[in-house]
Design an enzyme around this catalytic site. Sequence first.
Site, PDB file in Angstrom:
ATOM      1  N   ASN A   1      -4.194   7.917  -5.725  1.00  0.00           N
ATOM      2  CA  ASN A   1      -3.677   7.641  -4.269  1.00  0.00           C
ATOM      3  C   ASN A   1      -2.677   8.888  -4.135  1.00  0.00           C
ATOM      4  O   ASN A   1      -1.337   8.520  -4.548  1.00  0.00           O
ATOM      5  CB  ASN A   1      -3.209   6.255  -3.891  1.00  0.00           C
TER       6      ASN A   1
ATOM      7  N   LYS B   1      -0.988   9.924  -1.636  1.00  0.00           N
ATOM      8  CA  LYS B   1      -0.058   9.462  -0.438  1.00  0.00           C
ATOM      9  C   LYS B   1       0.267  10.735   0.514  1.00  0.00           C
ATOM     10  O   LYS B   1      -0.644  11.486   0.577  1.00  0.00           O
ATOM     11  CB  LYS B   1       1.263   8.681  -1.204  1.00  0.00           C
TER      12      LYS B   1
ATOM     13  N   HIS C   1      -2.516  -0.584   2.225  1.00  0.00           N
ATOM     14  CA  HIS C   1      -1.893  -0.407   1.221  1.00  0.00           C
ATOM     15  C   HIS C   1      -0.283  -1.180   1.579  1.00  0.00           C
ATOM     16  O   HIS C   1       0.013  -0.951   2.896  1.00  0.00           O
ATOM     17  CB  HIS C   1      -1.401   1.174   1.072  1.00  0.00           C
TER      18      HIS C   1
ATOM     19  N   GLU D   1       2.523   0.336   1.642  1.00  0.00           N
ATOM     20  CA  GLU D   1       3.286   1.146   2.616  1.00  0.00           C
ATOM     21  C   GLU D   1       2.756   0.899   3.832  1.00  0.00           C
ATOM     22  O   GLU D   1       3.650   1.342   4.788  1.00  0.00           O
ATOM     23  CB  GLU D   1       3.252   2.684   1.843  1.00  0.00           C
TER      24      GLU D   1
ATOM     25  N   GLU E   1      -1.496  -4.677  -6.091  1.00  0.00           N
ATOM     26  CA  GLU E   1      -0.390  -3.770  -6.213  1.00  0.00           C
ATOM     27  C   GLU E   1       0.898  -4.636  -6.010  1.00  0.00           C
ATOM     28  O   GLU E   1       1.309  -4.655  -4.645  1.00  0.00           O
ATOM     29  CB  GLU E   1      -0.365  -2.764  -5.178  1.00  0.00           C
TER      30      GLU E   1
ATOM     31  N   GLY F   1       6.278   2.754  -7.445  1.00  0.00           N
ATOM     32  CA  GLY F   1       7.101   4.154  -7.421  1.00  0.00           C
ATOM     33  C   GLY F   1       8.306   3.451  -8.041  1.00  0.00           C
ATOM     34  O   GLY F   1       9.267   4.602  -7.978  1.00  0.00           O
TER      35      GLY F   1
ATOM     36  N   SER G   1       3.015   1.950 -10.654  1.00  0.00           N
ATOM     37  CA  SER G   1       3.580   2.626 -11.989  1.00  0.00           C
ATOM     38  C   SER G   1       2.661   2.932 -13.184  1.00  0.00           C
ATOM     39  O   SER G   1       2.923   2.732 -14.438  1.00  0.00           O
ATOM     40  CB  SER G   1       4.855   2.042 -12.212  1.00  0.00           C
TER      41      SER G   1
ATOM     42  N   GLY H   1      -0.599   6.230  -8.251  1.00  0.00           N
ATOM     43  CA  GLY H   1       0.246   6.951  -7.266  1.00  0.00           C
ATOM     44  C   GLY H   1       0.720   8.275  -7.788  1.00  0.00           C
ATOM     45  O   GLY H   1      -0.040   9.156  -8.137  1.00  0.00           O
TER      46      GLY H   1
HETATM   47  P1  13P Z   1       2.709   4.697  -8.279  1.00  0.00           P
HETATM   48  O1  13P Z   1       1.725   4.776  -9.232  1.00  0.00           O
HETATM   49  O2  13P Z   1       3.404   5.874  -7.929  1.00  0.00           O
HETATM   50  O3  13P Z   1       3.684   3.623  -8.506  1.00  0.00           O
HETATM   51  O4  13P Z   1       2.042   4.085  -6.988  1.00  0.00           O
HETATM   52  C1  13P Z   1       1.318   2.978  -6.785  1.00  0.00           C
HETATM   53  C2  13P Z   1       0.377   2.952  -5.421  1.00  0.00           C
HETATM   54  O5  13P Z   1       1.086   2.602  -4.567  1.00  0.00           O
HETATM   55  C3  13P Z   1      -0.854   3.287  -5.495  1.00  0.00           C
HETATM   56  O6  13P Z   1      -1.549   2.982  -4.499  1.00  0.00           O
END
Ligand code: 13P
Length: 251
Positions: free
Chosen positions: A9, A11, A95, A97, A167, A173, A213, A234
């Site tokens: 992803n 983003k 998601h 976010e 997640e 992140g 992560s 991510g």
């Molecule tokens: P990270 O791998 O950057 O922690 O993000 C995970 C994520 O939100 C994937 O959709």
Amino acid sequence: MRRRVIAGNWKMFKTQAETRAFFKAFAPLVSASKHCDIVTAPPFTAIPAAVEAAKNTNIVISAQDVYWEKEGAFTGEISTSMLVEAGCRYVIIGHSERRQFFGDTEETVTKKAKAALAAGLTPIVCVGEHLSHRESGQTHKVCKTQFDGGPGLLTPDEFSRILIAYEPVWAIGTGRTATPEIAAEAHKFLRQCAAEKFSSAHAAALRILYGGSVKPDNIKGLMAQEELDGALVGGASLDPKSFASIVNFTS
Ligand code: 13P
């Protein structure tokens, strides 16, 4: 045996030029990988470049969101048929976010998932608790609410065509990954939710990806858990070498 999926992803990262450069480096690194499905989710504007670059490779393209109406006065939104025409095969839905910053709810997740399925897209529906939920022992409650009010409202046939991504928000992140055991426990719980709402066959066939992560140095440990059917990556999916080493976790 459930086939694993490793999805990236991106983003809000990468222009079209950066997308082309990514695939040029990434595609050869995973061309021999047969043990999992490989998915990349660029931002909307980079989807055509990604689809073009992924042609004749084993990589398929996902969108990061979609709107449920077919067309209309919905400024800023993108429909399922637009994604299909652009060459997408998957779409990430709900998601954290999107839930946190853009108002996605269980209700919109269900609408988006139904519309995506009707158009032949495979939804990757995200669920997961915040740190405060985990610390106050509400992880199961939150996951169950998100499951029951979202994917739990699909028909059994629809449900059999989605993927779920667990997640935990506190691991996104932050560099703070759920341990393989913590992730497996949550996946097991979600599978149990699927068995209760649908059937044990649905639960057994459901692919649940872990996200939060995921990095080249922890993917092996995570994938050693039978409950984890892949990963939604991510930050580490933005670099071709690091994403390839996650995809190639078996080697
Ligand atoms: P990270 O791998 O950057 O922690 O993000 C995970 C994520 O939100 C994937 O959709």
